[in-house]
Design an enzyme around this catalytic site. Structure first.
Site, PDB file in Angstrom:
ATOM      1  N   GLY A  66     -13.092  -3.901   3.725  1.00  0.00           N
ATOM      2  CA  GLY A  66     -12.669  -4.851   2.536  1.00  0.00           C
ATOM      3  C   GLY A  66     -13.093  -6.115   2.570  1.00  0.00           C
ATOM      4  N   THR A  69       1.158  -8.785  -3.036  1.00  0.00           N
ATOM      5  CA  THR A  69       0.504  -9.432  -4.082  1.00  0.00           C
ATOM      6  C   THR A  69       1.287 -10.092  -5.028  1.00  0.00           C
ATOM      7  OG1 THR A  69      -0.648  -8.370  -6.033  1.00  0.00           O
ATOM      8  CG2 THR A  69       0.865  -7.002  -5.023  1.00  0.00           C
ATOM      9  N   ASP A  70       0.809 -10.953  -5.820  1.00  0.00           N
ATOM     10  CA  ASP A  70       1.689 -11.448  -7.003  1.00  0.00           C
ATOM     11  C   ASP A  70       2.172 -10.572  -7.980  1.00  0.00           C
ATOM     12  OD1 ASP A  70      -1.121 -11.061  -7.752  1.00  0.00           O
ATOM     13  OD2 ASP A  70      -1.087 -12.388  -9.515  1.00  0.00           O
ATOM     14  N   ASP A  76      -7.301   7.385   7.783  1.00  0.00           N
ATOM     15  CA  ASP A  76      -6.775   7.832   6.400  1.00  0.00           C
ATOM     16  C   ASP A  76      -5.399   7.270   6.257  1.00  0.00           C
ATOM     17  OD1 ASP A  76      -6.111   8.517   3.863  1.00  0.00           O
ATOM     18  OD2 ASP A  76      -7.044  10.603   4.269  1.00  0.00           O
ATOM     19  N   LEU A  77      -5.121   6.314   5.698  1.00  0.00           N
ATOM     20  CA  LEU A  77      -3.739   5.765   5.429  1.00  0.00           C
ATOM     21  C   LEU A  77      -2.830   6.810   4.824  1.00  0.00           C
ATOM     22  CD1 LEU A  77      -4.124   1.951   4.660  1.00  0.00           C
ATOM     23  CD2 LEU A  77      -3.362   2.900   6.959  1.00  0.00           C
ATOM     24  N   TRP A 104      -5.195 -12.952  -7.120  1.00  0.00           N
ATOM     25  CA  TRP A 104      -6.384 -13.115  -7.520  1.00  0.00           C
ATOM     26  C   TRP A 104      -7.476 -13.126  -6.594  1.00  0.00           C
ATOM     27  CZ3 TRP A 104      -6.538 -16.284 -12.817  1.00  0.00           C
ATOM     28  CH2 TRP A 104      -5.607 -15.665 -13.708  1.00  0.00           C
ATOM     29  N   ALA A 150      -5.486  -1.464   1.411  1.00  0.00           N
ATOM     30  CA  ALA A 150      -4.614  -1.184   0.367  1.00  0.00           C
ATOM     31  C   ALA A 150      -5.229  -0.185  -0.766  1.00  0.00           C
ATOM     32  CB  ALA A 150      -4.026  -2.521  -0.287  1.00  0.00           C
ATOM     33  N   THR A 179      -6.423  -0.464  -4.347  1.00  0.00           N
ATOM     34  CA  THR A 179      -5.965  -1.757  -5.167  1.00  0.00           C
ATOM     35  C   THR A 179      -6.697  -1.253  -6.625  1.00  0.00           C
ATOM     36  OG1 THR A 179      -8.346  -2.161  -4.155  1.00  0.00           O
ATOM     37  CG2 THR A 179      -6.372  -3.382  -3.186  1.00  0.00           C
ATOM     38  N   TYR A 221       1.041  -0.404  -9.575  1.00  0.00           N
ATOM     39  CA  TYR A 221       0.519  -1.000  -8.576  1.00  0.00           C
ATOM     40  C   TYR A 221       1.563  -1.940  -7.804  1.00  0.00           C
ATOM     41  CZ  TYR A 221      -2.267  -4.184  -5.730  1.00  0.00           C
ATOM     42  OH  TYR A 221      -2.675  -5.200  -4.967  1.00  0.00           O
TER      43      TYR A 221
END
Length: 313
Positions: A20, A113-114, A48-49, A162, A72, A74, A137
């Site tokens: 990523g 994340t925000d 593989d998570l 972001w 993640a 996403t 999410y």
């Protein structure tokens, strides 16, 4: 049982999600700190998570001192339908990582994340503000945070926002692609946040870890002393429209196509997942604990674009 690093042996850092945009930068930023072992969907062996047994076996085979989870699910809009997969990757897997890290005496660094916030307030969110995610999410990412915290052990949860970079799927690359194809772009102008170059997050992570290295102590000890949640974003704030305008202002100065950017409200661009109207994160705890301050978003964007071949005009 805590894992011991033989005298003179490098610290083993298991990096999950090296393919990523953030993972790629972490590969470089963490290299001076130890032996980086990348593990993801496209590595050998692959990981593989969403497969708990596979995840546990992989972690025990590597037996790292630090586990850095940059992977993640996403796809924010698709998560509204693929809730099972999103929860498996964003909620269940971090809990397993935390369990295995604690079992091995390792430290876990996990990114969030925000979007754990609903965007209802009008000041930067602090780490102790109550999270209220507004989409699937965000729900999954919050559940992942809670799973890590419930296990305990040595961990940092690093929330960012972001995120963009020269690789992967992100707003910057989307704007550059669309800007080359169109004369006009309509971009949302009533959502505010802090655009953050993934390289800045990777370098901040490396600096945080470097501060924890104590001669004769287990690698996880320094993380354990400062366990908790930290916000890691570039300084300042803007809207998606303002972000787009800054991108094209730089590229147009070097002969790139500069489309007209038209501001629109969120309700003119409906999406399956609701986005927070305000998701600026306060970085005060990061500064007070580690003495770190990420640069203003405009400065970081300029550095990223220069790295991509758009030097200052």
């Amino acid at each position: 049982m805590a894992s011991d690093t033989p005298q003179g042996a490098p610290v083993k850092i298991l990096l999950i999600g090296p393919d990523g945009q953030l993972g790629w930068e972490l590969c470089r930023a963490l290299a001076p700190l130890g032996q980086v072992c990348p593990l993801g969907l496209h590595t050998q062996p692959a990981l593989d998570l969403a497969q708990p047994d596979h995840l546990r076996a992989a972690l025990r085979a590597f037996n790292p001192q630090w586990i850095v989870n940059a992977s993640a699910y996403t796809a924010v809009d698709r998560a509204e339908e693929e809730t099972g997969l999103a929860m498996a990757v964003n909620a269940d897997a971090p809990g397993i990582l935390a369990e295995e890290a604690k079992r091995a005496g390792a430290a876990l660094i996990h990114y969030s994340t925000d979007y754990v916030f609903d965007g209802a307030q009008d000041r930067p969110y602090r780490e102790d503000d109550p999270p209220r995610p507004a989409n699937a999410y965000g729900v999954g990412k919050l559940a992942g945070e809670q799973a890590v915290e419930a296990v305990g052990g040595a961990y940092w949860i690093l929330r960012t926002s972001w995120l963009y970079g020269a690789r992967g799927q992100n707003f910057l690359r989307t704007m550059l692609r669309l800007g080359a194809e169109r004369d006009e772009l309509k971009v949302v102008d009533d959502q505010r946040g802090s655009p953050t170059w993934c390289r800045m997050v990777a370098e901040a992570t490396a600096q945080m870890l470097a501060q924890t290295r104590v001669a004769g102590a287990a690698p996880a000890a320094g993380v354990a002393e400062r366990t908790g949640v930290y916000h890691v974003t570039c300084a300042g704030e803007t809207t998606w429209c303002g972000f787009a305008g800054a991108i094209f202002s730089r590229t147009a100065a070097h002969g790139g196509k500069g489309p007209r950017v038209v501001p629109i409200p969120t309700d003119a661009y409906p999406t399956p997942a609701r986005r927070p109207a305000y998701s600026v994160l306060s970085n005060t705890r990061l500064r007070e604990t580690f003495g770190l301050c990420l640069p203003p978003w405009e400065e970081a964007l300029g550095q990223c674009l220069e790295d991509m071949g758009y030097p200052p005009g």
